[in-house]
Write a protein that holds these residues in place. Sequence first.
Motif, mmCIF file in Angstrom:
data_model
loop_
_atom_site.group_PDB
_atom_site.id
_atom_site.type_symbol
_atom_site.label_atom_id
_atom_site.label_comp_id
_atom_site.label_asym_id
_atom_site.label_seq_id
_atom_site.Cartn_x
_atom_site.Cartn_y
_atom_site.Cartn_z
ATOM 1 N N ASP A 91 0.820 -1.214 0.000
ATOM 2 C CA ASP A 91 0.000 0.000 0.000
ATOM 3 C C ASP A 91 0.852 1.261 0.000
ATOM 4 O O ASP A 91 0.519 2.251 -0.661
ATOM 5 C CB ASP A 91 -0.922 -0.018 1.221
ATOM 6 C CG ASP A 91 -1.874 1.168 1.251
ATOM 7 O OD1 ASP A 91 -2.771 1.239 0.371
ATOM 8 O OD2 ASP A 91 -1.724 2.028 2.135
ATOM 9 N N PRO A 144 -5.029 2.521 6.848
ATOM 10 C CA PRO A 144 -6.243 2.036 6.169
ATOM 11 C C PRO A 144 -6.738 0.763 6.839
ATOM 12 O O PRO A 144 -5.980 0.075 7.521
ATOM 13 C CB PRO A 144 -5.766 1.774 4.736
ATOM 14 C CG PRO A 144 -4.292 1.553 4.855
ATOM 15 C CD PRO A 144 -3.836 2.423 5.989
ATOM 16 N N SER A 145 -8.009 0.453 6.655
ATOM 17 C CA SER A 145 -8.553 -0.771 7.244
ATOM 18 C C SER A 145 -7.919 -1.984 6.579
ATOM 19 O O SER A 145 -7.411 -1.912 5.454
ATOM 20 C CB SER A 145 -10.072 -0.809 7.070
ATOM 21 O OG SER A 145 -10.400 -1.041 5.703
ATOM 22 N N ASP A 148 -9.586 -2.758 3.259
ATOM 23 C CA ASP A 148 -9.135 -1.872 2.176
ATOM 24 C C ASP A 148 -7.769 -2.304 1.655
ATOM 25 O O ASP A 148 -7.503 -2.262 0.450
ATOM 26 C CB ASP A 148 -9.078 -0.423 2.667
ATOM 27 C CG ASP A 148 -10.451 0.208 2.795
ATOM 28 O OD1 ASP A 148 -11.395 -0.312 2.158
ATOM 29 O OD2 ASP A 148 -10.592 1.203 3.530
ATOM 30 N N TYR A 151 -8.404 -5.374 -0.557
ATOM 31 C CA TYR A 151 -8.950 -5.037 -1.872
ATOM 32 C C TYR A 151 -7.851 -4.505 -2.781
ATOM 33 O O TYR A 151 -7.771 -4.849 -3.967
ATOM 34 C CB TYR A 151 -10.051 -3.983 -1.749
ATOM 35 C CG TYR A 151 -11.185 -4.353 -0.837
ATOM 36 C CD1 TYR A 151 -11.599 -5.679 -0.696
ATOM 37 C CD2 TYR A 151 -11.850 -3.375 -0.099
ATOM 38 C CE1 TYR A 151 -12.635 -6.008 0.153
ATOM 39 C CE2 TYR A 151 -12.890 -3.699 0.746
ATOM 40 C CZ TYR A 151 -13.282 -5.023 0.874
ATOM 41 O OH TYR A 151 -14.314 -5.346 1.707
ATOM 42 N N SER A 152 -6.987 -3.664 -2.209
ATOM 43 C CA SER A 152 -5.909 -3.071 -2.993
ATOM 44 C C SER A 152 -4.912 -4.134 -3.446
ATOM 45 O O SER A 152 -4.514 -4.167 -4.621
ATOM 46 C CB SER A 152 -5.197 -2.005 -2.166
ATOM 47 O OG SER A 152 -4.074 -1.501 -2.848
ATOM 48 N N GLU A 157 -12.672 -4.935 -6.124
ATOM 49 C CA GLU A 157 -13.553 -3.808 -5.850
ATOM 50 C C GLU A 157 -13.836 -3.757 -4.354
ATOM 51 O O GLU A 157 -14.064 -4.780 -3.721
ATOM 52 C CB GLU A 157 -14.859 -3.949 -6.633
ATOM 53 C CG GLU A 157 -14.664 -3.962 -8.146
ATOM 54 C CD GLU A 157 -15.979 -4.134 -8.891
ATOM 55 O OE1 GLU A 157 -17.036 -4.143 -8.228
ATOM 56 O OE2 GLU A 157 -15.939 -4.273 -10.120
ATOM 57 N N ASN A 158 -13.841 -2.538 -3.804
ATOM 58 C CA ASN A 158 -13.978 -2.428 -2.344
ATOM 59 C C ASN A 158 -15.426 -2.315 -1.880
ATOM 60 O O ASN A 158 -15.732 -1.650 -0.904
ATOM 61 C CB ASN A 158 -13.186 -1.230 -1.812
ATOM 62 C CG ASN A 158 -13.680 0.083 -2.401
ATOM 63 O OD1 ASN A 158 -14.532 0.099 -3.287
ATOM 64 N ND2 ASN A 158 -13.161 1.177 -1.899
ATOM 65 N N ASN A 159 -16.319 -2.990 -2.595
ATOM 66 C CA ASN A 159 -17.713 -3.042 -2.146
ATOM 67 C C ASN A 159 -18.127 -4.483 -1.841
ATOM 68 O O ASN A 159 -19.277 -4.855 -1.956
ATOM 69 C CB ASN A 159 -18.640 -2.455 -3.209
ATOM 70 C CG ASN A 159 -18.570 -3.215 -4.527
ATOM 71 O OD1 ASN A 159 -17.678 -4.031 -4.719
ATOM 72 N ND2 ASN A 159 -19.500 -2.947 -5.420
#
Length: 373
Positions: A91, A144-145, A148, A151-152, A157-159
């Motif tokens: 990240d 960041p969580s 998150d 997802y990265s 997708e972060n949904n």
Amino acid sequence: MENEDHVAIEFEAMLEKAHTLFSNKSCCIYKVPHDIRQTNEDAYTPMVVSVGPLHHRNPRVLSMENLTVNELVKLILVDCGFVFELFLRYDEGPTEDDVIFSKSWLQLRLSYDLLLLENQLPLFVFVKLYNLAFASSDGDDEFPSFMDLSYSYFSAENNVNDQIVHFTDLCRYCILKQRRPCERKHKHFVLGHSASELLEAGLKFQVVNKSSPIDILDLKFEHGVLTIPHITVDDFTEVWLRNIVALEQCHYPDEHYITDYVNFLKQLVNSNRDADVLIKAGIIQSDVSGSDISVAKLFRDVDKHILLENYNVNYLQICDDLNAYYKHPCNTKMATLRRDYFPTPWKTAASIAGIILLLLSVIQTVCSILQVK
């Protein structure tokens, strides 16, 4: 009588120690069934890093564990700490001298290992430990969580919903996206003819527009055209397909969408010729090491030893429609006509010229007969 009591006591002790293979829905870490695993051991075994207890002390990944004790709690702490460090470095942007990210092959191998079904820890364990380690006392979220970061790292997708149980499940969810449960039937879908046979019967293969969002499972058959989304088949495709299919076999007995897709393609692509049909149509991009026959073998092998009780009604309907299309005599005759007389522009022109000459000859003959009368 005394002997019988002794047997009864031993039997009761055995039952107390016994445990079910799949205790309840909360179980999410699975050992891949033996008959599935034996078809390709490497597709389910981590090469670089072991996460969780199933491959602890495996000689192939021992160099990455740095462990001195076997207790499960310490094992989990070490594994979680490694993943936290990996995701945070990714990240922040890795430096050139980073021991992992400076080597592209190692980075890719790590990503692959973290998606293997047998190489998992539950996501809630990661999240709780991460929050304990990095939660800010003043409420100001400096980091960041964990979700998150996940997802990265996996380009997801972060949904994603909160029902995801681990990284293999996250990979599956990214393919399914927001797919709704579909109707299923206790009927096996059978595609009686492969891609090359269907092509000879006049069927057209069309790839979904690549510029639009693609759902690789969205197959359609309308007006003699079978539309299939584009898929790139490379050396890692078998690994992620095998592990997701194994997950569905163990954890999603009534929602095995990826397995349905693999089963359909296995029946459609039986040989080198079949693979070539889909490659020429732009449906499959083959980047596998070896000949196109590897594409057909890939889908056959992934589907081997998979046991299902119900099937996607959409795929069932497509198979029925394709089988009916092939059996219709008009389709076969028109396909034969196109293949034999109109395969190329030059041959088409020659065939048309021949037809015109034949018609002129018939007209001339009729006129001659009428003049004699």
